[in-house]
Design a protein around this motif. Structure first.
Motif, PDB file in Angstrom:
ATOM      1  N   ASN A 139       0.830  -1.208   0.000  1.00  0.00           N
ATOM      2  CA  ASN A 139       0.000   0.000   0.000  1.00  0.00           C
ATOM      3  C   ASN A 139       0.870   1.266   0.000  1.00  0.00           C
ATOM      4  O   ASN A 139       0.451   2.312   0.457  1.00  0.00           O
ATOM      5  CB  ASN A 139      -1.050  -0.023   1.113  1.00  0.00           C
ATOM      6  CG  ASN A 139      -0.453   0.216   2.482  1.00  0.00           C
ATOM      7  OD1 ASN A 139       0.750   0.370   2.615  1.00  0.00           O
ATOM      8  ND2 ASN A 139      -1.310   0.253   3.484  1.00  0.00           N
ATOM      9  N   ASN A 148      -4.336   0.895  -4.499  1.00  0.00           N
ATOM     10  CA  ASN A 148      -3.153   1.553  -3.934  1.00  0.00           C
ATOM     11  C   ASN A 148      -2.149   1.927  -5.018  1.00  0.00           C
ATOM     12  O   ASN A 148      -1.509   2.973  -4.954  1.00  0.00           O
ATOM     13  CB  ASN A 148      -2.464   0.626  -2.925  1.00  0.00           C
ATOM     14  CG  ASN A 148      -3.231   0.542  -1.629  1.00  0.00           C
ATOM     15  OD1 ASN A 148      -3.707   1.552  -1.114  1.00  0.00           O
ATOM     16  ND2 ASN A 148      -3.377  -0.658  -1.110  1.00  0.00           N
ATOM     17  N   LYS A 196      -3.279   4.957  -6.909  1.00  0.00           N
ATOM     18  CA  LYS A 196      -3.115   6.133  -6.054  1.00  0.00           C
ATOM     19  C   LYS A 196      -1.657   6.607  -6.085  1.00  0.00           C
ATOM     20  O   LYS A 196      -1.369   7.796  -6.237  1.00  0.00           O
ATOM     21  CB  LYS A 196      -3.517   5.770  -4.614  1.00  0.00           C
ATOM     22  CG  LYS A 196      -4.174   6.906  -3.860  1.00  0.00           C
ATOM     23  CD  LYS A 196      -4.796   6.395  -2.570  1.00  0.00           C
ATOM     24  CE  LYS A 196      -4.055   6.978  -1.384  1.00  0.00           C
ATOM     25  NZ  LYS A 196      -4.339   6.290  -0.128  1.00  0.00           N
ATOM     26  N   ASP A 210       3.743   0.942   7.552  1.00  0.00           N
ATOM     27  CA  ASP A 210       2.456   1.084   8.248  1.00  0.00           C
ATOM     28  C   ASP A 210       2.089  -0.189   9.006  1.00  0.00           C
ATOM     29  O   ASP A 210       1.469  -0.135  10.055  1.00  0.00           O
ATOM     30  CB  ASP A 210       1.340   1.415   7.255  1.00  0.00           C
ATOM     31  CG  ASP A 210       1.349   2.885   6.886  1.00  0.00           C
ATOM     32  OD1 ASP A 210       2.104   3.642   7.536  1.00  0.00           O
ATOM     33  OD2 ASP A 210       0.615   3.281   5.958  1.00  0.00           O
ATOM     34  N   ARG A 211       2.487  -1.335   8.426  1.00  0.00           N
ATOM     35  CA  ARG A 211       2.164  -2.602   9.078  1.00  0.00           C
ATOM     36  C   ARG A 211       2.884  -2.737  10.422  1.00  0.00           C
ATOM     37  O   ARG A 211       2.317  -3.195  11.412  1.00  0.00           O
ATOM     38  CB  ARG A 211       2.517  -3.767   8.146  1.00  0.00           C
ATOM     39  CG  ARG A 211       1.802  -5.032   8.457  1.00  0.00           C
ATOM     40  CD  ARG A 211       1.353  -5.784   7.219  1.00  0.00           C
ATOM     41  NE  ARG A 211       2.391  -5.908   6.219  1.00  0.00           N
ATOM     42  CZ  ARG A 211       3.048  -7.046   5.963  1.00  0.00           C
ATOM     43  NH1 ARG A 211       2.782  -8.129   6.637  1.00  0.00           N
ATOM     44  NH2 ARG A 211       3.939  -7.088   5.007  1.00  0.00           N
ATOM     45  N   GLU A 270       1.337  -0.704  13.244  1.00  0.00           N
ATOM     46  CA  GLU A 270       0.209  -1.318  13.952  1.00  0.00           C
ATOM     47  C   GLU A 270       0.673  -2.304  15.020  1.00  0.00           C
ATOM     48  O   GLU A 270      -0.006  -2.518  16.013  1.00  0.00           O
ATOM     49  CB  GLU A 270      -0.696  -2.060  12.954  1.00  0.00           C
ATOM     50  CG  GLU A 270      -1.558  -1.111  12.162  1.00  0.00           C
ATOM     51  CD  GLU A 270      -2.297  -1.823  11.041  1.00  0.00           C
ATOM     52  OE1 GLU A 270      -2.120  -3.036  10.844  1.00  0.00           O
ATOM     53  OE2 GLU A 270      -3.054  -1.128  10.342  1.00  0.00           O
TER      54      GLU A 270
HETATM   55  C1  LIG Z   1      -1.430   0.676   4.795  1.00  0.00           C
HETATM   56  O1  LIG Z   1      -2.019  -0.429   5.462  1.00  0.00           O
HETATM   57  C2  LIG Z   1      -2.066  -0.308   6.870  1.00  0.00           C
HETATM   58  C3  LIG Z   1      -2.680  -1.584   7.393  1.00  0.00           C
HETATM   59  O2  LIG Z   1      -1.844  -2.678   7.139  1.00  0.00           O
HETATM   60  C4  LIG Z   1      -2.875   0.922   7.258  1.00  0.00           C
HETATM   61  O3  LIG Z   1      -2.814   1.101   8.637  1.00  0.00           O
HETATM   62  C5  LIG Z   1      -2.312   2.164   6.574  1.00  0.00           C
HETATM   63  O4  LIG Z   1      -3.125   3.283   6.808  1.00  0.00           O
HETATM   64  C6  LIG Z   1      -2.184   1.940   5.070  1.00  0.00           C
HETATM   65  N1  LIG Z   1      -1.480   3.084   4.487  1.00  0.00           N
HETATM   66  C7  LIG Z   1      -1.834   3.620   3.302  1.00  0.00           C
HETATM   67  C8  LIG Z   1      -0.966   4.742   2.826  1.00  0.00           C
HETATM   68  O5  LIG Z   1      -2.790   3.237   2.664  1.00  0.00           O
END
Ligand SMILES: *[C@@H]1O[C@H](CO)[C@@H](O)[C@H](O)[C@H]1NC(C)=O
Ligand SMILES: NC(=O)c1ccc[n+]([C@@H]2O[C@H](COP(=O)([O-])OP(=O)(O)OC[C@H]3O[C@@H](n4cnc5c(N)ncnc54)[C@H](OP(=O)(O)O)[C@@H]3O)[C@@H](O)[C@H]2O)c1
Ligand SMILES: *[C@@H]1O[C@H](CO)[C@@H](O)[C@H](O)[C@H]1NC(C)=O
Ligand SMILES: *[C@@H]1O[C@H](CO)[C@@H](O)[C@H](O)[C@H]1NC(C)=O
Length: 251
Positions: free
Chosen positions: A14, A42, A45, A200-201, A204
């Motif tokens: 993503n 993605n 985008k 981003d993973r 979390e």
């Molecule tokens: C990418 O994926 C994560 C979940 O795995 C999410 O928290 C995050 O917002 C996403 N980032 C984008 C730029 O889409």
């Protein structure tokens, strides 16, 4: 004026990890960018973001990373830029499973070897076929093929049997290609990413303090800048393997 070189990246997710950061860094450096990943939203985008910033980036979604899909997507890239020159390619996709050995299923073995090794064979073949008839660039080479590795590319551990088997295989492929195609001025290079990347993973999974601390985790953009540096190396002094780790690594 020579047309802008093309950078192909597979495994963009993503756009928050190494693949996305590499697309941005190569685009800013003047490369056209072919974005390969599963899932087109993605990708589109990111292509839009790079194009709005003055780049020329196109989304090439795949259903999966099967050998055939990877071959087909290179056909689509060549068709999109018929006079374009693919000069750099990054294999960044990976299948990660961390489990004790006795819990690993046959399906997980198949998937790891399929994505981490077999798909990388298809990607490498297409990248090398794209480079091999090009003239030498200003660095005295025809193209640069980059692989993203991990700690498990060189060191197995308690839960890495299936992942490390795939990543060792990928490293073996890259070293063999470096030897075979160096003679044709094709630069093949492998990066051991020896630590966790601030994607981003990971955000979390980990505490915010870890994520914010550049001493302990790898920044995808910093990895991407190293990839651009590898692509810019000349034939008289180039790297097969690079390892990247944060300043305060403990392993
Ligand atoms: C990418 O994926 C994560 C979940 O795995 C999410 O928290 C995050 O917002 C996403 N980032 C984008 C730029 O889409
Ligand atoms: N994250 C880390 O901490 C870390 C540390 C060391 C090394 N690495 C290596 O760095 C590279 C990039 O990792 P990243 O963290 O930036 O991104 P990532 O999200 O971990 O994965 C990279 C890509 O692998 C593909 N992928 C993931 N799971 C898959 C599956 N089950 N089947 C097929 N493809 C799958 C995804 O492709 P799509 O784009 O199609 O979704 C994704 O874009 C990988 O090669 C990874 O092994 C990561
Ligand atoms: C990959 O996608 C193609 C095209 O949709 C499909 O024909 C093929 O069965 C898929 N392969 C795997 C391993 O899922
Ligand atoms: C190996 O695994 C152990 C146990 O999970 C962990 O503490 C250690 O940091 C790992 N070593 C490496 C090099 O990843």
């Amino acid at each position: 004026m020579a047309s802008r070189p093309i950078f192909v990246v597979a495994g963009v997710g993503n756009a928050s990890g190494t693949g996305g950061a590499s697309a941005r860094v190569f685009s800013n450096a003047g490369y056209r960018v072919a974005l390969i990943a599963r899932g087109s939203d993605n990708l589109k985008k990111l292509a839009g973001e790079l194009t709005a910033a003055g780049g020329d980036a196109v989304a090439f979604p795949v259903a999966n990373y099967s050998y055939q899909e990877v071959q087909t997507v290179f056909g689509a890239i060549r068709k999109h830029w018929p006079d374009g020159e693919i000069r750099a390619a990054l294999w960044n996709a990976a299948h990660g499973t961390w489990k004790p050995f006795l819990d690993i299923t046959e399906e997980e073995v198949d998937e790891s070897l399929e994505i981490n090794v077999k798909s990388a064979f298809a990607f490498s073949r297409e990248a090398i076929l794209s480079f091999k008839d090009l003239s030498l660039n200003d660095n005295g080479k025809r193209g640069t093929l980059i692989f993203t590795g991990a700690t498990a590319s060189a060191r197995g551990n308690t839960t890495t049997s299936v992942f490390a088997a795939g990543k060792f295989g990928l490293r073996a492929l890259s070293q063999s290609l470096a030897k075979e195609f160096g003679k044709q001025n094709i630069h093949v290079t492998h990066a051991i990413i020896d630590g966790a990347i601030a994607t981003d993973r990971q955000k979390e999974r980990r505490d915010p303090e870890w994520f914010a601390n550049a001493d302990v985790r790898l920044d995808p953009e910093s990895i991407a800048k190293s990839y651009l540096y590898l692509a810019g190396q000349d034939r008289s002094a180039w790297t097969w393997e690079l390892d990247l780790r944060p300043a305060h690594e403990k392993w």
